[in-house]
Design an enzyme around this catalytic site. Structure first.
Site, PDB file in Angstrom:
ATOM      1  N   GLY A  65       0.495  -1.142   0.097  1.00  0.00           N
ATOM      2  CA  GLY A  65      -0.017   0.288   0.084  1.00  0.00           C
ATOM      3  C   GLY A  65       0.447   1.010  -0.460  1.00  0.00           C
ATOM      4  O   GLY A  65       2.445   0.823  -0.122  1.00  0.00           O
ATOM      5  N   GLY A  67       2.041   2.814   2.633  1.00  0.00           N
ATOM      6  CA  GLY A  67       2.761   3.248   3.562  1.00  0.00           C
ATOM      7  C   GLY A  67       4.371   1.804   2.845  1.00  0.00           C
ATOM      8  O   GLY A  67       5.323   3.008   3.013  1.00  0.00           O
ATOM      9  N   SER A  70       6.073   4.683   0.456  1.00  0.00           N
ATOM     10  CA  SER A  70       7.135   5.864   0.969  1.00  0.00           C
ATOM     11  C   SER A  70       7.911   5.246   1.752  1.00  0.00           C
ATOM     12  O   SER A  70       9.321   5.651   1.393  1.00  0.00           O
ATOM     13  CB  SER A  70       6.131   6.278   2.371  1.00  0.00           C
ATOM     14  OG  SER A  70       6.381   7.730   2.699  1.00  0.00           O
ATOM     15  N   ASP A 222       7.007  18.982  -9.785  1.00  0.00           N
ATOM     16  CA  ASP A 222       7.157  20.554 -10.304  1.00  0.00           C
ATOM     17  C   ASP A 222       7.223  21.369  -9.186  1.00  0.00           C
ATOM     18  O   ASP A 222       8.028  22.881  -9.028  1.00  0.00           O
ATOM     19  CB  ASP A 222       5.686  21.269 -10.435  1.00  0.00           C
ATOM     20  CG  ASP A 222       4.935  20.936  -8.677  1.00  0.00           C
ATOM     21  OD1 ASP A 222       5.405  20.179  -8.004  1.00  0.00           O
ATOM     22  OD2 ASP A 222       3.654  21.397  -8.571  1.00  0.00           O
ATOM     23  N   LEU A 224       7.418  21.922  -5.821  1.00  0.00           N
ATOM     24  CA  LEU A 224       6.203  22.146  -5.201  1.00  0.00           C
ATOM     25  C   LEU A 224       5.631  21.592  -4.544  1.00  0.00           C
ATOM     26  O   LEU A 224       5.152  20.489  -4.827  1.00  0.00           O
ATOM     27  CB  LEU A 224       5.463  23.368  -5.735  1.00  0.00           C
ATOM     28  CG  LEU A 224       6.478  24.113  -6.762  1.00  0.00           C
ATOM     29  CD1 LEU A 224       5.066  24.892  -7.566  1.00  0.00           C
ATOM     30  CD2 LEU A 224       7.103  25.635  -6.290  1.00  0.00           C
ATOM     31  N   GLU A 280       2.591   6.467   8.114  1.00  0.00           N
ATOM     32  CA  GLU A 280       3.540   6.202   9.504  1.00  0.00           C
ATOM     33  C   GLU A 280       2.960   8.356  10.276  1.00  0.00           C
ATOM     34  O   GLU A 280       3.521   8.475   9.996  1.00  0.00           O
ATOM     35  CB  GLU A 280       4.846   6.697   8.966  1.00  0.00           C
ATOM     36  CG  GLU A 280       4.846   5.408   9.052  1.00  0.00           C
ATOM     37  CD  GLU A 280       4.756   4.040   9.751  1.00  0.00           C
ATOM     38  OE1 GLU A 280       4.861   4.383  11.067  1.00  0.00           O
ATOM     39  OE2 GLU A 280       3.994   3.044   9.276  1.00  0.00           O
TER      40      GLU A 280
END
Length: 309
Positions: A65, A67, A70, A222, A224, A280
């Site tokens: 997933g 998590g 990441s 981008d 940003l 997290e």
């Protein structure tokens, strides 16, 4: 030509996925050297990524997933090498909400997701770097705070397994009568806001928490950071929640949200503030969140809405 050597890092909760097993076999028959590693405890993904970098693997695939994505992305970003010399990143969505994959149009079936990695050249993508009291952290999708964060943190794992994204809605409904505002100061280039808020979204990506489009216009190339703050407006909260029900989540956000787009943002609060970094939690009174341009390369579809270039 597709990279010849991949390492797939599989969330241990998904080891019984027959479609993934079959898809891995199919890619191997197509000539891809595809190794599989399964996470069991904290730190496994970081160790597997370090081994992949040392072994000269071309592509690291996060199978899980938001998590898991990441965690793998953060492990790659921790290496002091630029994106061009690190393995590229791929995703096989196997989580409850799959917020990043949904927003990015990454195929949900394992074979289609792996085929995409083989066929699409990796694109430069940004990551969020979060500096707080406990040191730097990385976030691939969305850092969120306030009501949505509490819903995500409090949603039962068993409920998520049974009901999927509906579990977040059920948990959220149970909290509607106890939304506690949080006071904080926000500062970035040409942006400043201070007050109490009930929800916060800091987007590299667009959505989190099972489909909450907190940063609906965000793109991941981008350089940003998209900021969405939902203030605790006296007399407006009930109306906002009514709009949420009758007009959809996005209509509610547009009614009250404060928005900005900045390369970095500082948040200072007089009370402990918890940000949810792709699942997290990180608690601090002072955060600095920066968008790090082109930190990794990722395989994404041609029609990916998160790519602006």
């Amino acid at each position: 030509m597709a990279p010849s050597h991949w390492r797939l890092i599989l969330n241990g909760k998904s080891t019984d996925n027959a479609d993934l097993r079959e898809a891995v076999g199919t890619l191997r028959k197509r000539g891809i050297q595809l190794d599989v590693r399964v996470t069991w405890e904290d730190g496994d993904a970081e160790r597997y990524v370090s081994e992949a970098v040392a072994d000269g693997v071309h592509t690291v695939v996060a199978a899980g997933g938001d998590g898991t994505l990441s965690e793998v992305a953060a492990a790659l970003a921790h290496h002091e090498r630029d994106a061009a010399t690190l393995p590229s990143l791929g995703l096989v969505p196997l989580g409850t909400a799959n917020d990043f994959a949904t927003a990015a149009n990454v195929p949900i079936t394992p074979l289609d997701a792996l085929t995409l990695i083989a066929e699409r050249v990796a694109q430069p993508v940004d990551l969020l770097r979060i500096d707080a009291e406990h040191g730097p952290r990385w976030c691939a999708n969305v850092a969120s705070g306030g009501f949505g964060t509490q819903v995500t943190v409090e949603t039962d794992e068993g409920l998520k397994k049974m009901l999927g994204g509906l579990a977040y809605l059920i948990t959220g409904m149970s909290r509607l009568g106890r939304i506690d505002p949080i006071g904080a100061r926000f500062n970035g280039p040409d942006f400043s806001w201070e007050g109490e808020f009930i929800a916060l979204g800091l987007g590299n990506g667009r959505q989190a928490g099972g489909g909450q489009a907190l940063c609906p216009e965000a793109v991941i190339d981008d350089g940003l950071l998209d900021v969405t703050i939902v203030p605790a407006l006296d007399g407006e909260v009930a109306a906002t929640l009514g709009t949420l029900v009758t007009g959809g989540k996005q209509a509610a956000l547009e009614r009250v949200a404060v928005r900005a787009r900045v390369p970095w943002l500082e948040i200072v609060s007089n009370q402990p503030l918890t940000l949810n970094l792709d699942g997290e939690p990180e608690t601090s009174r002072h955060f600095r969140i920066a968008c790090v341009p082109a930190r990794l390369r990722m395989h994404l579809p041609n029609d990916c809405p998160l790519l602006g270039r």
